[in-house]
Design a protein around this motif. Structure first.
Motif, PDB file in Angstrom:
ATOM      1  N   GLY A   1       0.838  -1.210   0.000  1.00  0.00           N
ATOM      2  CA  GLY A   1       0.000   0.000   0.000  1.00  0.00           C
ATOM      3  C   GLY A   1       0.857   1.237   0.000  1.00  0.00           C
TER       4      GLY A   1
ATOM      5  N   ARG B   1      -1.380  -1.563  -5.818  1.00  0.00           N
ATOM      6  CA  ARG B   1      -2.098  -2.055  -6.997  1.00  0.00           C
ATOM      7  C   ARG B   1      -1.788  -1.253  -8.251  1.00  0.00           C
ATOM      8  NH1 ARG B   1      -8.090  -2.004  -4.948  1.00  0.00           N
ATOM      9  NH2 ARG B   1      -7.128  -0.079  -4.247  1.00  0.00           N
TER      10      ARG B   1
ATOM     11  N   THR C   1      -0.441  -2.274   9.789  1.00  0.00           N
ATOM     12  CA  THR C   1      -1.277  -1.100  10.043  1.00  0.00           C
ATOM     13  C   THR C   1      -2.685  -1.552  10.397  1.00  0.00           C
ATOM     14  OG1 THR C   1       0.006   0.220   8.444  1.00  0.00           O
ATOM     15  CG2 THR C   1      -2.111   1.100   9.156  1.00  0.00           C
ATOM     16  N   SER C   2      -3.014  -1.451  11.683  1.00  0.00           N
ATOM     17  CA  SER C   2      -4.394  -1.663  12.123  1.00  0.00           C
ATOM     18  C   SER C   2      -5.044  -0.280  12.164  1.00  0.00           C
ATOM     19  CB  SER C   2      -4.404  -2.369  13.481  1.00  0.00           C
ATOM     20  OG  SER C   2      -5.714  -2.485  13.967  1.00  0.00           O
ATOM     21  N   SER C   3      -5.740   0.045  13.217  1.00  0.00           N
ATOM     22  CA  SER C   3      -6.408   1.344  13.335  1.00  0.00           C
ATOM     23  C   SER C   3      -6.887   1.505  14.772  1.00  0.00           C
ATOM     24  CB  SER C   3      -7.612   1.386  12.378  1.00  0.00           C
ATOM     25  OG  SER C   3      -8.365   2.563  12.586  1.00  0.00           O
TER      26      SER C   3
ATOM     27  N   PRO D   1      -3.380   3.899  13.921  1.00  0.00           N
ATOM     28  CA  PRO D   1      -3.503   5.335  13.686  1.00  0.00           C
ATOM     29  C   PRO D   1      -4.918   5.831  13.949  1.00  0.00           C
ATOM     30  CG  PRO D   1      -2.563   4.181  11.768  1.00  0.00           C
ATOM     31  CD  PRO D   1      -3.155   3.149  12.673  1.00  0.00           C
ATOM     32  N   GLY D   2      -4.996   7.098  14.396  1.00  0.00           N
ATOM     33  CA  GLY D   2      -6.263   7.827  14.385  1.00  0.00           C
ATOM     34  C   GLY D   2      -6.377   8.491  13.027  1.00  0.00           C
TER      35      GLY D   2
ATOM     36  N   THR E   1      -4.677  11.686   4.481  1.00  0.00           N
ATOM     37  CA  THR E   1      -4.293  10.905   3.303  1.00  0.00           C
ATOM     38  C   THR E   1      -5.404  11.053   2.253  1.00  0.00           C
ATOM     39  OG1 THR E   1      -5.494   8.923   3.984  1.00  0.00           O
ATOM     40  CG2 THR E   1      -3.241   9.144   4.823  1.00  0.00           C
TER      41      THR E   1
HETATM   42  P1  NAI Z   1      -5.089   5.372   0.931  1.00  0.00           P
HETATM   43  O1  NAI Z   1      -6.368   4.947   0.294  1.00  0.00           O
HETATM   44  O2  NAI Z   1      -4.690   6.790   0.865  1.00  0.00           O
HETATM   45  O3  NAI Z   1      -3.895   4.429   0.409  1.00  0.00           O
HETATM   46  C1  NAI Z   1      -4.102   3.044   0.392  1.00  0.00           C
HETATM   47  C2  NAI Z   1      -2.949   2.326  -0.245  1.00  0.00           C
HETATM   48  O4  NAI Z   1      -3.229   0.912  -0.209  1.00  0.00           O
HETATM   49  C3  NAI Z   1      -2.737   2.683  -1.696  1.00  0.00           C
HETATM   50  O5  NAI Z   1      -1.359   2.644  -1.983  1.00  0.00           O
HETATM   51  C4  NAI Z   1      -3.450   1.553  -2.444  1.00  0.00           C
HETATM   52  O6  NAI Z   1      -2.908   1.302  -3.739  1.00  0.00           O
HETATM   53  C5  NAI Z   1      -3.125   0.391  -1.518  1.00  0.00           C
HETATM   54  N1  NAI Z   1      -4.035  -0.736  -1.697  1.00  0.00           N
HETATM   55  C6  NAI Z   1      -5.369  -0.784  -1.488  1.00  0.00           C
HETATM   56  N2  NAI Z   1      -5.840  -2.008  -1.817  1.00  0.00           N
HETATM   57  C7  NAI Z   1      -4.762  -2.744  -2.222  1.00  0.00           C
HETATM   58  C8  NAI Z   1      -4.585  -4.067  -2.683  1.00  0.00           C
HETATM   59  N3  NAI Z   1      -5.624  -4.908  -2.822  1.00  0.00           N
HETATM   60  N4  NAI Z   1      -3.337  -4.482  -3.004  1.00  0.00           N
HETATM   61  C9  NAI Z   1      -2.273  -3.648  -2.874  1.00  0.00           C
HETATM   62  N5  NAI Z   1      -2.381  -2.383  -2.463  1.00  0.00           N
HETATM   63  C10 NAI Z   1      -3.608  -1.935  -2.138  1.00  0.00           C
HETATM   64  O7  NAI Z   1      -5.224   4.921   2.479  1.00  0.00           O
HETATM   65  P2  NAI Z   1      -4.447   5.424   3.787  1.00  0.00           P
HETATM   66  O8  NAI Z   1      -5.297   6.391   4.487  1.00  0.00           O
HETATM   67  O9  NAI Z   1      -3.059   5.752   3.458  1.00  0.00           O
HETATM   68  O10 NAI Z   1      -4.509   4.078   4.650  1.00  0.00           O
HETATM   69  C11 NAI Z   1      -3.423   3.153   4.676  1.00  0.00           C
HETATM   70  C12 NAI Z   1      -3.678   2.151   5.777  1.00  0.00           C
HETATM   71  O11 NAI Z   1      -3.837   2.846   7.003  1.00  0.00           O
HETATM   72  C13 NAI Z   1      -4.953   1.342   5.597  1.00  0.00           C
HETATM   73  O12 NAI Z   1      -4.735   0.028   6.061  1.00  0.00           O
HETATM   74  C14 NAI Z   1      -5.951   2.063   6.502  1.00  0.00           C
HETATM   75  O13 NAI Z   1      -6.973   1.216   6.948  1.00  0.00           O
HETATM   76  C15 NAI Z   1      -5.038   2.480   7.630  1.00  0.00           C
HETATM   77  N6  NAI Z   1      -5.514   3.586   8.436  1.00  0.00           N
HETATM   78  C16 NAI Z   1      -5.665   4.837   7.903  1.00  0.00           C
HETATM   79  C17 NAI Z   1      -6.089   5.881   8.699  1.00  0.00           C
HETATM   80  C18 NAI Z   1      -6.209   7.271   8.176  1.00  0.00           C
HETATM   81  O14 NAI Z   1      -6.702   8.144   8.925  1.00  0.00           O
HETATM   82  N7  NAI Z   1      -5.809   7.580   6.959  1.00  0.00           N
HETATM   83  C19 NAI Z   1      -6.421   5.673  10.119  1.00  0.00           C
HETATM   84  C20 NAI Z   1      -6.210   4.319  10.579  1.00  0.00           C
HETATM   85  C21 NAI Z   1      -5.763   3.331   9.755  1.00  0.00           C
END
Ligand code: NAI
Length: 263
Positions: free
Chosen positions: A13, A38, A139-141, A185-186, A190
């Motif tokens: 990701g 992806r 990365t949980s949450s 994370p909270g 992003t």
């Molecule tokens: P985002 O949507 O901005 O980025 C997500 C990333 O994961 C992208 O690079 C995307 O290509 C990749 N991805 C998604 N599905 C995929 C797959 N099937 N195979 C490979 N890559 C894949 O999301 P963000 O905010 O950066 O979140 C990242 C992680 O952090 C997630 O696990 C999310 O649940 C977690 N998180 C985010 C929070 C936030 O406030 N942004 C808070 C708590 C947890």
């Protein structure tokens, strides 16, 4: 200061958001980083890091496909000789009403958020063991094990599961010198959170972001780089006695409030 000099790290990701922040921090701390996501945009970020003088390779990989995860591990070993660190960060979050959504809503979250982490761990941990040990960061949450809001049933369920997976893997691989920890994370600013802000206030998404910030004791959202710093610490030898931990990074937003007038 934490350093990842001479470490080889795989980050899933990693094309944007928190994963991009993690990859940037790892690479700037001296790790050779294999960035997986992806979309083809992950190749651009790897190229950007190489232009800065870092060691970085981009791989298009869907973590829901075990064959893709095997190819990811193979690419990392072929490129850099071994793997020391796995950061399982890829995840999705789509809010919905429990009674209105059909089961594909649940399945999409389970597939990416749980099975994707499972697949990456299955493919990469054997390489970390072969290298003599290392670290996994997941990365949980805060959502799931700690708090939850209406609309988050599918997401919360999967993120709580990752806390259990972290603890079980920490136990199972401790004797092979593999530490496993998760970050919770909270609100981190992003594309995911910006998309949610746009949904909740299409006329003025910044207003929605400000509203989130006001509810956080530190008065702002976190940055992907701040998550990257925490992951770098947990992945580094500085954290050599930390395993099975769940580390919250939320600006204080899950601190309980008191109604006891300071008593
Ligand atoms: P985002 O949507 O901005 O980025 C997500 C990333 O994961 C992208 O690079 C995307 O290509 C990749 N991805 C998604 N599905 C995929 C797959 N099937 N195979 C490979 N890559 C894949 O999301 P963000 O905010 O950066 O979140 C990242 C992680 O952090 C997630 O696990 C999310 O649940 C977690 N998180 C985010 C929070 C936030 O406030 N942004 C808070 C708590 C947890």
């Amino acid at each position: 200061m934490t350093t990842l000099n001479n470490k080889v790290a795989v980050v899933t990701g990693a094309s944007k958001g928190i994963g991009a922040g993690i990859a940037r921090v790892f690479a700037r701390q001296g790790a050779s980083v294999v960035l997986a996501a992806r979309g083809a945009d992950v190749l651009d970020l790897a190229a950007e890091l190489r232009a800065e003088g870092c060691e970085a390779t981009g791989v298009q990989c869907d973590v829901t496909d075990p064959r893709d995860c095997k190819r990811l591990a193979r690419t990392a070993v072929e490129s850099y000789g071994r793997i020391d660190i796995l950061d399982c960060n890829a995840g999705i979050c789509r809010l919905g009403n429990f009674l209105d959504e059909n089961d594909s809503w649940r399945d999409a979250h389970v597939n990416v958020n749980i099975n994707g982490v499972w697949n990456a761990c299955k493919s990469v941990i054997p390489e970390i063991v072969r290298a003599g040990g290392g670290a996994v960061v997941i990365t949980s949450s805060v959502t799931g094990d700690l708090v939850a809001d209406p609309g988050e049933a599918a997401y919360a369920m999967t993120k709580a599961a990752l806390v259990g997976l972290t603890k079980a893997l920490a136990r199972e691989f401790a004797d092979r010198n593999v530490r496993v920890n998760c970050i919770c994370p909270g609100y981190i600013r992003t594309p995911l959170v910006e998309g949610m802000a746009e949904q909740s206030d299409p006329d003025n998404p910044e207003r929605a972001i400000d509203e989130i910030a006001r509810a956080v004791p530190l008065g702002r959202l976190g940055t992907p780089e701040e998550c990257g710093q925490l992951c770098a610490f947990l992945a580094s030898d500085d954290a050599s006695y930390i395993t099975g931990a769940q580390v919250v990074i939320d600006g204080g937003s899950t601190l309980p409030e008191t109604t006891s007038m300071g008593q």
